[in-house]
Structures are given as C-alpha cells and as structure tokens.
Design a protein around this motif. Structure first.
Motif, PDB file in Angstrom:
ATOM      1  N   ILE A 210       0.898  -1.164   0.060  1.00  0.00           N
ATOM      2  CA  ILE A 210       0.061   0.419   0.052  1.00  0.00           C
ATOM      3  C   ILE A 210       0.542   1.141  -0.179  1.00  0.00           C
ATOM      4  CG2 ILE A 210      -1.417   1.499   1.223  1.00  0.00           C
ATOM      5  CD1 ILE A 210      -2.443  -1.690   2.409  1.00  0.00           C
ATOM      6  N   ASP A 211       2.276   1.293   0.956  1.00  0.00           N
ATOM      7  CA  ASP A 211       2.572   2.300   1.162  1.00  0.00           C
ATOM      8  C   ASP A 211       3.835   2.925  -0.262  1.00  0.00           C
ATOM      9  OD1 ASP A 211       1.654   2.999   3.426  1.00  0.00           O
ATOM     10  OD2 ASP A 211       2.674   2.240   4.383  1.00  0.00           O
ATOM     11  N   HIS A 212       3.531   1.585  -1.166  1.00  0.00           N
ATOM     12  CA  HIS A 212       5.226   1.332  -2.157  1.00  0.00           C
ATOM     13  C   HIS A 212       6.802   1.277  -1.161  1.00  0.00           C
ATOM     14  CE1 HIS A 212       1.776   2.184  -5.085  1.00  0.00           C
ATOM     15  NE2 HIS A 212       1.873   3.176  -3.787  1.00  0.00           N
ATOM     16  N   SER A 213       6.278   0.916  -0.380  1.00  0.00           N
ATOM     17  CA  SER A 213       7.733   0.652   0.671  1.00  0.00           C
ATOM     18  C   SER A 213       8.633  -0.239  -0.184  1.00  0.00           C
ATOM     19  CB  SER A 213       7.673  -0.245   2.206  1.00  0.00           C
ATOM     20  OG  SER A 213       6.922   0.755   2.437  1.00  0.00           O
ATOM     21  N   GLU A 214      10.171   0.375  -0.268  1.00  0.00           N
ATOM     22  CA  GLU A 214      11.246  -0.324  -0.491  1.00  0.00           C
ATOM     23  C   GLU A 214      12.420  -1.165  -0.182  1.00  0.00           C
ATOM     24  OE1 GLU A 214      13.060   2.531  -3.530  1.00  0.00           O
ATOM     25  OE2 GLU A 214      11.186   2.970  -4.396  1.00  0.00           O
ATOM     26  N   SER A 215      11.988  -0.702   1.316  1.00  0.00           N
ATOM     27  CA  SER A 215      13.437  -1.516   2.043  1.00  0.00           C
ATOM     28  C   SER A 215      11.860  -1.836   3.199  1.00  0.00           C
ATOM     29  CB  SER A 215      14.562  -0.522   2.167  1.00  0.00           C
ATOM     30  OG  SER A 215      14.447   0.196   3.471  1.00  0.00           O
ATOM     31  N   ARG A 216      12.543  -2.998   4.065  1.00  0.00           N
ATOM     32  CA  ARG A 216      12.383  -3.450   5.196  1.00  0.00           C
ATOM     33  C   ARG A 216      13.455  -4.027   5.964  1.00  0.00           C
ATOM     34  NH1 ARG A 216       8.224  -2.606   8.957  1.00  0.00           N
ATOM     35  NH2 ARG A 216       6.745  -2.533   6.088  1.00  0.00           N
ATOM     36  N   ARG A 217      14.050  -3.639   7.010  1.00  0.00           N
ATOM     37  CA  ARG A 217      15.053  -4.326   8.121  1.00  0.00           C
ATOM     38  C   ARG A 217      16.273  -4.175   7.385  1.00  0.00           C
ATOM     39  NH1 ARG A 217      10.804  -8.422  10.432  1.00  0.00           N
ATOM     40  NH2 ARG A 217       9.801  -7.354  11.214  1.00  0.00           N
ATOM     41  N   GLY A 218      16.227  -3.497   6.623  1.00  0.00           N
ATOM     42  CA  GLY A 218      17.570  -3.229   5.384  1.00  0.00           C
ATOM     43  C   GLY A 218      17.389  -4.241   4.219  1.00  0.00           C
ATOM     44  N   ALA A 219      16.805  -4.423   4.322  1.00  0.00           N
ATOM     45  CA  ALA A 219      16.888  -5.448   2.931  1.00  0.00           C
ATOM     46  C   ALA A 219      15.711  -4.758   2.115  1.00  0.00           C
ATOM     47  CB  ALA A 219      16.384  -7.043   3.508  1.00  0.00           C
ATOM     48  N   PRO A 220      15.506  -5.125   0.821  1.00  0.00           N
ATOM     49  CA  PRO A 220      14.375  -5.079  -0.424  1.00  0.00           C
ATOM     50  C   PRO A 220      13.528  -5.873   0.246  1.00  0.00           C
ATOM     51  CG  PRO A 220      16.552  -5.959  -1.105  1.00  0.00           C
ATOM     52  CD  PRO A 220      16.395  -6.323  -0.105  1.00  0.00           C
ATOM     53  N   SER A 221      12.134  -4.662   0.340  1.00  0.00           N
ATOM     54  CA  SER A 221      10.294  -5.130   0.615  1.00  0.00           C
ATOM     55  C   SER A 221      10.088  -6.122  -0.114  1.00  0.00           C
ATOM     56  CB  SER A 221       9.840  -3.768   0.692  1.00  0.00           C
ATOM     57  OG  SER A 221       9.281  -3.693  -0.572  1.00  0.00           O
ATOM     58  N   ALA A 222       8.954  -7.313   0.633  1.00  0.00           N
ATOM     59  CA  ALA A 222       8.984  -8.171  -0.156  1.00  0.00           C
ATOM     60  C   ALA A 222       8.668  -7.979  -1.738  1.00  0.00           C
ATOM     61  CB  ALA A 222       7.554  -9.361   0.348  1.00  0.00           C
ATOM     62  N   ASN A 223       7.947  -6.748  -2.058  1.00  0.00           N
ATOM     63  CA  ASN A 223       6.853  -5.673  -3.120  1.00  0.00           C
ATOM     64  C   ASN A 223       8.268  -6.121  -4.328  1.00  0.00           C
ATOM     65  OD1 ASN A 223       6.508  -4.163  -0.272  1.00  0.00           O
ATOM     66  ND2 ASN A 223       6.161  -3.247  -2.073  1.00  0.00           N
ATOM     67  N   LEU A 224       9.205  -5.096  -3.440  1.00  0.00           N
ATOM     68  CA  LEU A 224       9.808  -5.309  -4.410  1.00  0.00           C
ATOM     69  C   LEU A 224      10.483  -6.456  -4.961  1.00  0.00           C
ATOM     70  CD1 LEU A 224      10.967  -1.579  -5.172  1.00  0.00           C
ATOM     71  CD2 LEU A 224      13.080  -2.639  -3.847  1.00  0.00           C
ATOM     72  N   GLU A 225      11.111  -7.196  -4.071  1.00  0.00           N
ATOM     73  CA  GLU A 225      11.707  -8.250  -4.936  1.00  0.00           C
ATOM     74  C   GLU A 225      10.554  -9.729  -5.063  1.00  0.00           C
ATOM     75  OE1 GLU A 225      14.678  -9.114  -3.638  1.00  0.00           O
ATOM     76  OE2 GLU A 225      15.324 -11.379  -3.548  1.00  0.00           O
ATOM     77  N   PHE A 226       9.515 -10.026  -4.747  1.00  0.00           N
ATOM     78  CA  PHE A 226       8.587 -10.217  -5.461  1.00  0.00           C
ATOM     79  C   PHE A 226       7.684 -10.139  -6.234  1.00  0.00           C
ATOM     80  CE2 PHE A 226      10.220 -12.656  -1.777  1.00  0.00           C
ATOM     81  CZ  PHE A 226      10.601 -13.688  -2.259  1.00  0.00           C
ATOM     82  N   GLY A 227       7.338  -8.632  -6.161  1.00  0.00           N
ATOM     83  CA  GLY A 227       6.225  -7.905  -6.544  1.00  0.00           C
ATOM     84  C   GLY A 227       4.819  -7.704  -6.380  1.00  0.00           C
ATOM     85  N   ASN A 228       3.982  -6.799  -6.135  1.00  0.00           N
ATOM     86  CA  ASN A 228       2.888  -6.834  -5.402  1.00  0.00           C
ATOM     87  C   ASN A 228       2.261  -7.649  -5.141  1.00  0.00           C
ATOM     88  OD1 ASN A 228       3.569  -4.225  -5.382  1.00  0.00           O
ATOM     89  ND2 ASN A 228       2.236  -3.238  -6.850  1.00  0.00           N
ATOM     90  N   LYS A 229       1.812  -8.374  -6.505  1.00  0.00           N
ATOM     91  CA  LYS A 229       0.562  -9.442  -6.440  1.00  0.00           C
ATOM     92  C   LYS A 229       1.150 -10.679  -5.154  1.00  0.00           C
ATOM     93  CE  LYS A 229       0.449 -10.778 -10.697  1.00  0.00           C
ATOM     94  NZ  LYS A 229       0.238 -11.268 -11.846  1.00  0.00           N
TER      95      LYS A 229
END
Lengths: 449, 449
Positions: A210-229
């Motif tokens: 929802i927030d189009h976040s790009e990182s989480r806990r020092g790593a790429p966010s899940a949406n960036l890593e695997f896609g929104n789907k």
C-alpha cells in the motif's frame, strides 16, 4: 532492585483505577487530580475540557520527578533486567516454529511467505505475550475457564477436521522444535506468541504494498523482491495460516479477540490514509486531530499488543481482573511504543534507525510531534492538508517541528502511557516476568531505533 | 417428479461409496468398473493407470445415457424446481445482512468494502449453504454435538469480549433484518451463508488487484474504482469481519474449516500463476498437468463450497455420515461449477457472459478445454509455456481448442462431477431442499453465463 523500586513509586502516585485485584502487595494509593484527568478515555468522545490534549500537556512538566525517568537515567547504577533472557528458551525457537506454520508444497510461495521471517526482527509482540504468560501464571484463576484452557493446550497441533478434508498441505514436521520442560508457559500461549507475529508480518506485507515501501529491516521489501502480486498473496497466506492456528486453540473468546485485530489493523491503516477525519485541504488544528491520531494508533499498533496480552491471560485461565490488567498493560505499552516510533522518525538519522528517517513526512503522515507543533504553528495546516506533497513541504515541516516542543510533548505522552502500562500490572505478584514487563515499558522509552 | 427420478437413476448406476448412511430409501447399488475408476481420488498422488485423465476420457462416451443429460433435455416436459424459491425468504435479506456485517465509522471504507455487494451477484455459495442447511435438518443428529450447536445459534450477534475492548465499531443495527419464523434454518447457518459470501468477495477483491482486472459484474472493478490500495484494504477488512463473525459462531471445528479456506484460496491463486507445477518454458503434455489444474480448481473454487457445506451440516448437529456427504456434494459441485466456467470462457461471447470472453487465455491461463486439446495437439506446449504472451498466441490457442474435442471433454468431466454431487446426497431423506440441491447440480451444467 532498581525497577521494583521504580515501579512501586509509579504506583504509589497513581490513582490505581486500573489495578488488578490480584494484588499481593498492599499499596498506598494516592489519588491525584492530574492522574484522574489522564486516566479518562483518551479517544472516542473526548471532551474539550477533559481531553487527551490537556492530559498530554499536563504531563510534560512532570518528567523529571517520575519513576520511569529515574529508571532511564539508571541513577542507582544497578544492572537492568533483560526481558529477552527471561523467555530466551522460548524465543530461541520462535522463528523456526513460525516458519513451520508457513510450510506449503510450493517453494516460491514458501519463499515469499517466509521472507520477512529471515531478517532478525525485534519480535516485540511474541516477547510481550510470553512475558505476560509467565507473569499471569502466578495470578488467581477463573475456575470455570480451566477446562477450555486445558483443552486448548492439549491439541494445538492437532487438526479438528480430518487433514484430507482440509487439503491445506504443510510438509513441515508439526512437532515444535523444542518445548522447554521447566517453563510455566502453556503450549497454547507459545502458539499465541507465534500467531501474533504472523498477523503482524501479514500486515507489514500488505502495508508495504500500500505504501510502495522499498525496504524493510535493511533489505528490499517483499513487494520489491517478489512484486505486489506475491506480496498480497503472501500476506493473505499468513492471515489464513494464522486463522487456522488460532482455530486450533479451540477457545472462542481468543479467536474473536485476534480476529478483531485483523479488522482493527485495516481500520487503522485506512485512517492513516488521511491526516484528519474529514481530510480537509486546509485543516485547522483542533483536539479532534490528536484524538483521531490516537485512535488510529490504537487500531494500528496497540490493538494487536493489547488483545494478545488479554488472550494470553485468558489461555492461562486467569481471573477477570488479571485479564483486564493484561489488556490495559498491552494497550498502554502499544500506544507508548508507537509514540516513540513517531518521535524517532524526527530525531534519529537513517543510519541509526536502519530505515529511512523522516519517512512519515515523505509518506504524507502527520504524527504526534507534528500535531503538537501544529497547535502553536498554524502555518503547518495547509501542509498537513496537502500531505506535504509540494516540494520543500517535508523539509519545512520537519524544521518547524524541531523548533517546537512537539518532540518533548510526544516523549511526555509516551512516558505517561508507559507509566500506565506499569501501573496496570502493579497488582501482579512479584516475579521476574513481571519485572520483565516493567522493563519492556522502560525500554520502550529508552530505545533509539 | 422429473428430478427425483433422474437422481435415483444416477444413484442406481453408482458405486455408492460416497452415500450418506442417513439413507431412508433402500437402493439397489450396482458397482461398475467405470464408476470405481472415477471414484478414486482425482488429485494428490494420482497414479498413471488410474488417473483423472483416464476417468475424464472414459465418461466422455457415456453422456447420452445418463440422468443429468435427461434432466437437461427436460424430456418429460415437467417444470424444474427453482432452488432460489426454496430459500427465498432467507436470500431476500442476504445482501442487507452482509452490508450490516461490514459497517464502519468511515464512509469511504464502507463504500469500498460494500462495493461488490451492490451489483446483484449470483450468490451461489450462500444459496447452497442455505439449501444444505434445510436438506440436512432432516438427517440423523450426532447427539454429542447438539450442545455446541445450540450455543452457536443462540449468540451469533453477541460479542464474546466486551465491545469496548474489541474497538471494532460498527454503527449498523445488529439485529438481522428479518428472520422467517417458519424456517428450519438456524441463525448460525444463516450467518455461515453470509460469511461464505464475505470470504468469496474478499478473494474477488484481491484477485482483481492481482490480475489487474478492469471490470466485474458489468461495472468497473474495485481496484479501478478505488485504486489498488483501497481494494487490498477492503479485501482485508472483509476477511477480518468474516473472521469475527466466524468466531462468534463459537464452534471450533467450523472456524477451522473456514479459516482453512482462506489458506486454500491463496494456494489456489498462487498455483494459477503457473500453468504447470514446474512452470517450464516448453512443457510437454502429461497427466500431471490435469492433476495440477484440478488441485488448483479444488483450492480456488471447490474448497469454499465444500467446506461451507460441511460446516452447515456441523452447525445443524448432523451425524458424521451426513457431514461427509455434505462435504462431498460441495466438493463435486464446486469442481463441476469451475469446469463449466472454464468451458463458457471458450464457448460464449462477451455479451452473453457479461464479462470479457476468452479472458483466461488473455490472462495466460491454460484451463481444462485447452489441457484436453493439448494432449492431441502438442504444438500448444510452447504457447502454454510462454502463457500465450506472444501476439496471436491467444487467438491461435482458442482456434485449436475449438477444433479439438476439448470442450466436449470438459463438459463430460463437469457432468461426471455433477453426478457425483447428486450421488453424495442420495441418501438424504426426500425434501424440497434436497431436490433444490440436485437442481443446483443440474443447473450448473445448463448455465450459459
């Protein structure tokens, strides 16, 4: 011990309205007008003359004299207790057990679903649940609840319907990695701790989409890593498996509490899409702004912590007063936790936080420090209204907040909630776990990331 | 009556393995080798020589002689029963009651959450649950289950924890719009019907985000109307409120069944992201392809229908044989339903369907008609592998499928499942509701949109 003293002094100055009746110590309770004002409901129907705002302002001047401050300063030099050590045997296997709950026959679903369990999170929620389980084990029991409690603990790894009917294949070995034999934590309470982390992680997955976040806990966010789907699906999968694990606790009241958290989280996230209830273009500061923010904060952060604390006491078969005290501890701790989080977003650098600093303003969010600043700086209104979207808005807002006493007021309000959390469990019998819960409240204020 | 005769003749040629022991009629059960082959598990560990494929092919030649075909042709000219009429009193208030379950203090959350309840959906799932509730009311009871059943029905609108603890504000009046007094459907079963529609609608909201769908039921999709953000949130909100309503049924086995559906739906949607288990670039046809498709179809479509049928029987306090029969009815009906859906995507025009025709190929999906065609047309392999992405792929695949016997094979397999559904409840005592369930199976094959 430092904390015991500190906690007791907080209680002695408190109204004691929120005390559990499972009190063992006899305490001198001194009602103070200040405390009465603060104890009243801080959101939903807040009245002008007895408001969250008034309460928040009133505590600001009292920081130096209270117990939490003393504990933070560590004036007597004694070592503080480490809450994590108290349930280390349980916490050690938490991530492994959570990953087992998320097994599927599909390697790439596994990867996405377990992604946020890889980085070492703080696991604040399971830690609190486990400490609460131990602390309430010593409290009086509600006799009529014992039976359902025993039933809940006996069968948490056993499906109720036949497995071939459920068709929810999980190749993981169902037996927990390790059950410390000498613990007073029930299997159902350990499972509850895992469920809270599943629900929290599911909400992170969807929030990041929802927030189009790009990182989480020092790593790429899940949406960036695997896609929104995949991130949406993985979040749903976590919710599904959490709901199944919850059902197997076979405790309707606990199921309702945690199911309600899911609705609460959505309502909180929804409220956060706006900075004010009416989402005006040029809003004026009012007390309702703070009320709206605190309600959002309860739903988005404190609901899960408070309801899982309550559920932990219920699963342990505790009496009604203990159940209520556990809830109040979690609610106040959750509010304190989020206020500090919102404060750190202004005071710490990206390097210190391990995530982008000033992220809230970039996301368009007006959190507590800004809301406090806004009262004396009406020029912040239009910026709040347009969600800091114009170039330079975020930087200007940040500057104004840092010039104001918004940070100090936020810290004071967080401290007040932390005190209320400690006060709520003041009647619990002395135990290391109780000390651990008190230290959690103190650490919440001390933390810098 | 036509359908009674038809249903009986299906049963007489059946193996009867799936019959409920709540049989009232004495039936001559003639085991047939053909039926044995078909009765074995169609997915999970399907063996080469006793496979879904062999079963599917074997039924293709037998269409003309069986009961469902006769019913479709309406050879005796008698009017068929209308399943909807049998539970019209309940269905009339379904949407209103669902909208009440979704109330919140936020008008725009309300709008998004209730959006898919506006257009008149088919409400197939609640309809089946209500018919199953009435049909199983006449079946033998499991004495030990009675108590939890009564408890479940008494309190579905009452929260277990205090409302101020739950903080899940719903301004809607909690009393159901209307409870027909002369019905044998329990309040808990009516609520279950509403919950199935909530879970189904939540999955539509998230699927539409994942598939970037632009329309649904002749109107813009929720993601198009409100954006992905709100569509994800609205779906989560529906899941949250469904889980809360489920918890209030106070029936652990039912909670587990429906919670598992959420995990199943995700696994099914996940499997659908690939056309074959290994997602190869140039796959060869094999029986595993059909097995994979049928497993996906169970998880994505039949799981909710089968588990809610089972839950309906459980809430009614039915005995184990009835509970199993209800499940088998739902499972087979669900599979038939999806096969017909996949067939219509090839055979009907956009105008007839009310949604884009050929949508599956456009989405890259290889469904039953194509999988059957692929066996004799190996040139479809590379197209399946690249998900029909190259220009002209979808049109070419469609042409090949229409040239093959894929449509006919799909229809035959759907018919076989519909027969199995009817067979599963053949032992239920005669009733209008049972006739309604049989007619649902027949209508599933007759429907053209």
């Amino acid at each position: 011990m430092q904390l015991r003293t500190g906690a007791a002094s907080v209680v002695r100055t408190g109204l004691g309205l929120t005390q559990s009746r499972c009190a063992v110590q006899s305490l001198t309770v001194v009602p103070l007008e200040r405390r009465i004002r603060q104890s009243k409901a801080l959101y939903h129907n807040t009245k002008k003359n007895d408001s969250a705002w008034a309460a928040a302002v009133s505590v600001a001047g009292n920081i130096v004299n209270n117990a939490v401050t003393k504990a933070i300063k560590g004036t007597d030099g004694l070592p503080t207790i480490d809450p994590l050590r108290l349930v280390a045997g349980e916490m050690k296997f938490l991530t492994g057990n959570i990953r087992k709950l998320l097994g599927s026959g599909h390697p790439s679903l596994d990867r996405a679903a377990k992604y946020y369990t890889q980085a070492e999170g703080k696991h604040v929620r399971p830690l609190i649940v486990l400490l609460m389980s131990r602390a309430t084990a010593l409290c009086p029991k509600a006799p009529q609840r014992q039976q359902s409690t025993l039933q809940a603990s006996a069968a948490i790894d056993t499906s109720i319907s036949p497995l071939n009917i459920l068709s929810d294949f999980n190749p993981s070995d169902a037996t927990p990695v390790s059950i410390p034999a000498d613990t007073d934590i029930l299997p159902s309470q350990r499972r509850l701790a895992e469920i809270t982390e599943l629900i929290h992680t599911a909400s992170l997955l969807h929030d990041d989409v929802i927030d189009h976040s790009e990182s989480r806990r020092g790593a790429p966010s899940a949406n960036l890593e695997f896609g929104n789907k995949m991130a949406v699906l993985a979040g749903d999968f976590l919710l599904g498996r959490a709901s199944v694990a919850l059902a197997r606790l076979r405790h309707a009241e606990v199921v309702e509490l945690l199911a309600t958290v899911i609705a609460n989280l959505v309502e909180g996230e929804f409220m956060q899409l706006k900075n004010t209830a009416r989402d005006e273009k040029n809003p004026k500061w009012s007390e309702e702004t703070l009320t709206y923010y605190l309600q959002k904060t309860y739903l988005k952060t404190a609901s899960l912590i408070s309801k899982s604390c309550r559920a932990s006491a219920l699963l342990g078969g505790a009496d009604a007063a203990t159940v209520d005290a556990a809830y109040l501890y979690g609610k106040n701790l959750g509010l304190a936790f989020q206020l500090v989080d919102d404060m750190l977003d202004y005071t710490r650098s990206e390097k210190e936080l391990g995530k982008p600093a000033g992220a809230d303003l970039e996301l368009g969010l007006a959190t507590a420090p800004l809301l406090f600043a806004w009262k004396t700086m009406p020029e912040l209104g239009p910026l709040v209204g347009r969600k800091f979207e114009k170039e330079g808005d975020a930087a200007r807002a940040r500057e104004l907040v840092l010039q104001s006493n918004g940070i100090e007021q936020t810290r004071a309000l967080a401290q007040d909630y932390a005190e209320k959390a400690i006060e709520a469990i003041s009647g619990f019998p002395d135990s290391e776990a109780k000390d651990g819960l008190i230290e959690m409240a103190v650490k919440t204020l001390k933390r810098n990331k």
